[in-house]
Design an enzyme around this catalytic site. Structure first.
Site, PDB file in Angstrom:
ATOM      1  N   ASN A   9       0.867  -1.184   0.000  1.00 27.49           N
ATOM      2  CA  ASN A   9       0.000   0.000   0.000  1.00 27.49           C
ATOM      3  C   ASN A   9       0.900   1.229   0.000  1.00 27.49           C
ATOM      4  O   ASN A   9       1.530   1.540   1.006  1.00 27.49           O
ATOM      5  CB  ASN A   9      -0.891  -0.033   1.247  1.00 27.49           C
ATOM      6  CG  ASN A   9      -1.702   1.244   1.405  1.00 27.49           C
ATOM      7  OD1 ASN A   9      -1.753   2.087   0.508  1.00 27.49           O
ATOM      8  ND2 ASN A   9      -2.339   1.390   2.557  1.00 27.49           N
ATOM      9  N   LYS A  11       0.093   4.282  -0.222  1.00 26.64           N
ATOM     10  CA  LYS A  11      -0.521   5.483   0.385  1.00 26.64           C
ATOM     11  C   LYS A  11      -0.314   6.693  -0.543  1.00 26.64           C
ATOM     12  O   LYS A  11      -0.322   6.525  -1.750  1.00 26.64           O
ATOM     13  CB  LYS A  11       0.013   5.682   1.800  1.00 26.64           C
ATOM     14  CG  LYS A  11      -0.124   4.386   2.628  1.00 26.64           C
ATOM     15  CD  LYS A  11       0.149   4.542   4.081  1.00 26.64           C
ATOM     16  CE  LYS A  11      -0.042   3.185   4.760  1.00 26.64           C
ATOM     17  NZ  LYS A  11       0.102   3.243   6.194  1.00 26.64           N
ATOM     18  N   HIS A  97      -9.365   1.087   4.964  1.00 26.72           N
ATOM     19  CA  HIS A  97      -8.034   1.229   5.582  1.00 26.72           C
ATOM     20  C   HIS A  97      -8.152   2.149   6.795  1.00 26.72           C
ATOM     21  O   HIS A  97      -8.952   3.088   6.805  1.00 26.72           O
ATOM     22  CB  HIS A  97      -7.033   1.800   4.568  1.00 26.72           C
ATOM     23  CG  HIS A  97      -5.641   1.780   5.118  1.00 26.72           C
ATOM     24  ND1 HIS A  97      -5.158   2.779   5.918  1.00 26.72           N
ATOM     25  CD2 HIS A  97      -4.655   0.849   5.021  1.00 26.72           C
ATOM     26  CE1 HIS A  97      -3.918   2.463   6.290  1.00 26.72           C
ATOM     27  NE2 HIS A  97      -3.594   1.299   5.754  1.00 26.72           N
ATOM     28  N   GLU A  99      -6.509   4.559   7.831  1.00 26.49           N
ATOM     29  CA  GLU A  99      -6.383   6.010   7.588  1.00 26.49           C
ATOM     30  C   GLU A  99      -7.672   6.587   7.020  1.00 26.49           C
ATOM     31  O   GLU A  99      -8.005   7.751   7.245  1.00 26.49           O
ATOM     32  CB  GLU A  99      -5.170   6.270   6.681  1.00 26.49           C
ATOM     33  CG  GLU A  99      -3.883   6.091   7.468  1.00 26.49           C
ATOM     34  CD  GLU A  99      -2.749   5.401   6.729  1.00 26.49           C
ATOM     35  OE1 GLU A  99      -2.742   5.436   5.485  1.00 26.49           O
ATOM     36  OE2 GLU A  99      -1.880   4.817   7.411  1.00 26.49           O
ATOM     37  N   GLU A 169      -4.959  -4.905  10.609  1.00 31.68           N
ATOM     38  CA  GLU A 169      -3.928  -3.884  10.780  1.00 31.68           C
ATOM     39  C   GLU A 169      -4.190  -3.130  12.090  1.00 31.68           C
ATOM     40  O   GLU A 169      -4.986  -2.182  12.113  1.00 31.68           O
ATOM     41  CB  GLU A 169      -3.955  -2.894   9.615  1.00 31.68           C
ATOM     42  CG  GLU A 169      -3.691  -3.531   8.272  1.00 31.68           C
ATOM     43  CD  GLU A 169      -3.143  -2.533   7.257  1.00 31.68           C
ATOM     44  OE1 GLU A 169      -2.028  -2.756   6.785  1.00 31.68           O
ATOM     45  OE2 GLU A 169      -3.813  -1.537   6.961  1.00 31.68           O
ATOM     46  N   GLY A 175       2.912   2.421  10.657  1.00 32.41           N
ATOM     47  CA  GLY A 175       3.830   3.541  10.461  1.00 32.41           C
ATOM     48  C   GLY A 175       4.551   3.956  11.731  1.00 32.41           C
ATOM     49  O   GLY A 175       5.169   5.023  11.782  1.00 32.41           O
ATOM     50  N   SER A 215       3.853  -1.996  10.147  1.00 28.56           N
ATOM     51  CA  SER A 215       5.318  -2.030  10.289  1.00 28.56           C
ATOM     52  C   SER A 215       5.928  -3.380   9.893  1.00 28.56           C
ATOM     53  O   SER A 215       6.844  -3.872  10.552  1.00 28.56           O
ATOM     54  CB  SER A 215       5.735  -1.629  11.710  1.00 28.56           C
ATOM     55  OG  SER A 215       5.323  -0.297  11.973  1.00 28.56           O
TER      56      SER A 215
HETATM   57  P1  13P Z   1       3.339   0.481   7.524  1.00 27.47           P
HETATM   58  O1  13P Z   1       3.860  -0.816   6.945  1.00 27.47           O
HETATM   59  O2  13P Z   1       4.063   1.677   6.986  1.00 27.47           O
HETATM   60  O3  13P Z   1       3.256   0.433   9.004  1.00 27.47           O
HETATM   61  O4  13P Z   1       1.826   0.640   6.993  1.00 27.47           O
HETATM   62  C1  13P Z   1       0.946  -0.410   7.135  1.00 27.47           C
HETATM   63  C2  13P Z   1      -0.295  -0.107   6.371  1.00 27.47           C
HETATM   64  O5  13P Z   1      -1.057   0.763   6.728  1.00 27.47           O
HETATM   65  C3  13P Z   1      -0.548  -0.899   5.157  1.00 27.47           C
HETATM   66  O6  13P Z   1      -1.845  -0.680   4.696  1.00 27.47           O
END
Ligand code: 13P
Length: 253
Positions: A9, A11, A97, A99, A169, A175, A215
């Site tokens: 992903n 983003k 997701h 976010e 997640e 992140g 992560s």
């Molecule tokens: P990170 O791997 O940067 O923690 O992000 C995970 C994520 O949100 C994947 O959709």
């Protein structure tokens, strides 16, 4: 037997040049063995889907979108439909997701409409679920995940569920560099699979892929994916580095 699935992903990252360079490196680096035994997908920003899909057209790496709208067309300024995503070469779409849930404010009801419309439009939705840190600390992980799964999949038959992947997640691991331990992740994956067994049936629950995200890096991917109910990973930051993403794909073989 559930085939492992590694999805990246991206983003809100990359540009028209770096997006293509990244997938060219991933496509040339993913050895035949990995591409045969692991499903691999990348989810770039909407505006680069087409160039990325073109760059990957002779590979077996799939393309996914990070979001979509549930209506097929019409006066929905700024939105993108499932058929548009299909049209530019997408097979997958992330739905819900964290976010989008916590930054943009999407509800379970909206996410359910998106999952349903994705399947109706011939896409394979990846429904993201997971708790906030304060929810984990208040021992509400199972409650939150149950709501996300039940409401996200509301109205879907077992047959329709064949199109769906779930991604667990935990928001506190996204992140942050904090990863759920393999045991913590496995515990929730096992819980989700049992929940799906109650909502549908044992066969359906055994067949659905449940990915872990938060992560994921080359140094923790193999151990996470060695857990019984962890069928792959949804990778954020590390999917923007070709070498790291390739190492994670290799860890899934
Ligand atoms: P990170 O791997 O940067 O923690 O992000 C995970 C994520 O949100 C994947 O959709």
């Amino acid at each position: 037997m559930r085939k492992p699935f590694v999805a990246g992903n991206w983003k809100m990252n990359t540009n028209s040049q770096t997006s293509v360079k990244l997938v060219e490196r991933i496509a040339s680096g993913s050895v035949e063995a990995a591409s045969q035994s692991v499903i691999v997908a990348v989810c770039p920003p909407f505006v680069y889907l087409q160039v990325v899909a073109k760059a990957l057209s002779s590979s077996n790496i799939a393309v996914g979108a990070q979001d979509m709208y549930f209506e097929p067309d019409g006066a929905f300024t700024g939105e993108i439909s499932a058929s548009m995503l299909k049209d530019v070469g997408c097979s997958y779409c992330l739905c819900g997701h964290s976010e989008r849930r916590h930054v943009i404010g999407e509800s379970d009801e909206l996410i359910n409409r998106k999952v349903t419309a994705a399947i109706g439009g011939g896409l394979l939705p990846i429904l993201c679920v997971g708790e906030l840190l304060e929810e984990r600390e208040a021992s509400k992980t199972n409650e939150v995940v149950t709501r996300h799964v039940k409401e996200g999949l509301a109205g879907l038959s077992a047959e329709k569920l064949e199109a769906v992947t779930i991604a667990y997640e935990p928001v506190w691991a996204i992140g942050t560099g904090l990863t759920a331990t393999p045991d913590q992740a496995q515990e929730v994956h096992d819980f989700i699979r049992k929940l799906l067994g109650q909502m549908y049936d044992k066969k359906t629950a055994e067949e659905i892929r449940i990915l872990y995200g938060g992560s994921v890096k080359p140094n923790n991917a193999a151990e996470l994916m060695s857990q019984k109910d962890i069928d792959g990973v949804l990778v954020g930051g590390a999917s923007l580095k070709a070498d790291d993403f390739l190492a994670i794909i290799q860890a899934a073989v």
